[in-house]
Design an enzyme around this catalytic site. Structure first.
Site, short mmCIF file in Angstrom:
data_model
loop_
_atom_site.label_atom_id
_atom_site.label_comp_id
_atom_site.label_asym_id
_atom_site.label_seq_id
_atom_site.Cartn_x
_atom_site.Cartn_y
_atom_site.Cartn_z
N ASN A 53 0.85 -1.19 0.00
CA ASN A 53 0.00 0.00 0.00
C ASN A 53 0.88 1.25 0.00
O ASN A 53 1.96 1.27 0.61
CB ASN A 53 -1.03 0.00 1.14
CG ASN A 53 -0.47 -0.22 2.51
OD1 ASN A 53 0.58 -0.82 2.68
ND2 ASN A 53 -1.17 0.25 3.52
N GLU A 55 0.34 5.13 0.67
CA GLU A 55 -0.59 6.18 1.12
C GLU A 55 -0.11 7.56 0.69
O GLU A 55 0.98 7.72 0.13
CB GLU A 55 -0.75 6.07 2.64
CG GLU A 55 -1.38 4.73 3.03
CD GLU A 55 -1.70 4.61 4.52
OE1 GLU A 55 -1.24 5.46 5.32
OE2 GLU A 55 -2.42 3.65 4.87
N GLU A 66 -2.96 -4.48 -3.25
CA GLU A 66 -3.43 -5.35 -4.33
C GLU A 66 -3.42 -4.61 -5.66
O GLU A 66 -2.98 -5.13 -6.68
CB GLU A 66 -4.86 -5.85 -4.05
CG GLU A 66 -5.00 -6.70 -2.81
CD GLU A 66 -5.33 -5.91 -1.56
OE1 GLU A 66 -4.74 -4.82 -1.36
OE2 GLU A 66 -6.16 -6.36 -0.77
N1 THU Z 1 -5.30 -1.71 2.43
C1 THU Z 1 -4.71 -2.49 1.49
O1 THU Z 1 -3.65 -2.15 0.94
N2 THU Z 1 -5.30 -3.66 1.16
C2 THU Z 1 -6.41 -4.17 1.80
O2 THU Z 1 -6.85 -5.25 1.43
C3 THU Z 1 -7.03 -3.43 2.89
C4 THU Z 1 -6.56 -2.04 3.07
C5 THU Z 1 -4.61 -0.48 2.84
C6 THU Z 1 -5.25 0.81 2.43
C7 THU Z 1 -4.67 1.76 3.46
O3 THU Z 1 -3.37 2.17 3.05
C8 THU Z 1 -4.51 0.91 4.69
O4 THU Z 1 -4.54 -0.43 4.26
C9 THU Z 1 -5.60 1.11 5.73
O5 THU Z 1 -6.86 1.01 5.15
#
Ligand code: THU
Length: 143
Positions: A53, A55, A66
């Site tokens: 992820n 951000e 994903e």
């Molecule tokens: N997040 C993911 O990368 N994949 C998931 O399946 C659930 C949530 C991330 C998004 C954000 O950066 C953090 O987790 C909290 O929601």
């Protein structure tokens, strides 16, 4: 909910994907949520793409692990997701969010998802079509 199983129950190829997803989680850029996620996509030719992820200070600009991995697949010429692994930071395994399921559907309607818990020692497995039975898919645009 289905019962979590130990990673030892996976086959050797799947165990390799799990290792790579846990490693990808280390690259997560999650200073706001502090919730790190790693992902691995295996395409139908056997190629592997990792993601985490990413951000952003403008929160909605952030990207899930994903979709990072899927965008890498498509941009490198991959066509079809066979398996996608998600290594999350929760005590229980976490399946992809709704937006990610929509993107998984686009490139892997027949794919399988392996969701790992925080320790990476337990998993849940499900077909994308089970997680997202009434998905909006490209064919519907032509109906
Ligand atoms: N997040 C993911 O990368 N994949 C998931 O399946 C659930 C949530 C991330 C998004 C954000 O950066 C953090 O987790 C909290 O929601």
């Amino acid at each position: 909910m289905k019962k979590e199983l130990p990673v030892s129950k996976l086959n050797s190829k799947e165990k390799d994907l799990v290792k790579k997803a846990i490693n990808a989680k280390k690259k997560a850029y999650a200073p706001y949520s502090k919730y790190q996620v790693g992902s691995v996509v295996l395409d139908d030719t056997g190629k592997i793409y990792t993601g985490c992820n990413v951000e952003n200070a403008s929160y909605p600009a952030g990207l899930c692990a994903e979709r990072t991995a899927i965008v890498k697949m498509v941009s490198e010429g991959g066509k079809k997701i066979k398996t996608i692994v998600v290594a999350a930071s929760s005590e229980e395994p976490v399946f992809p969010c709704g937006m990610c399921l929509q993107v998984i559907q686009e490139f892997g309607a027949d794919s399988e998802v392996i969701a790992l818990n925080k320790s990476g020692k337990h998993f849940l497995k499900a077909l994308t079509r089970t997680l997202f039975p009434f998905a909006f898919d490209p064919e519907k645009l032509n109906q």
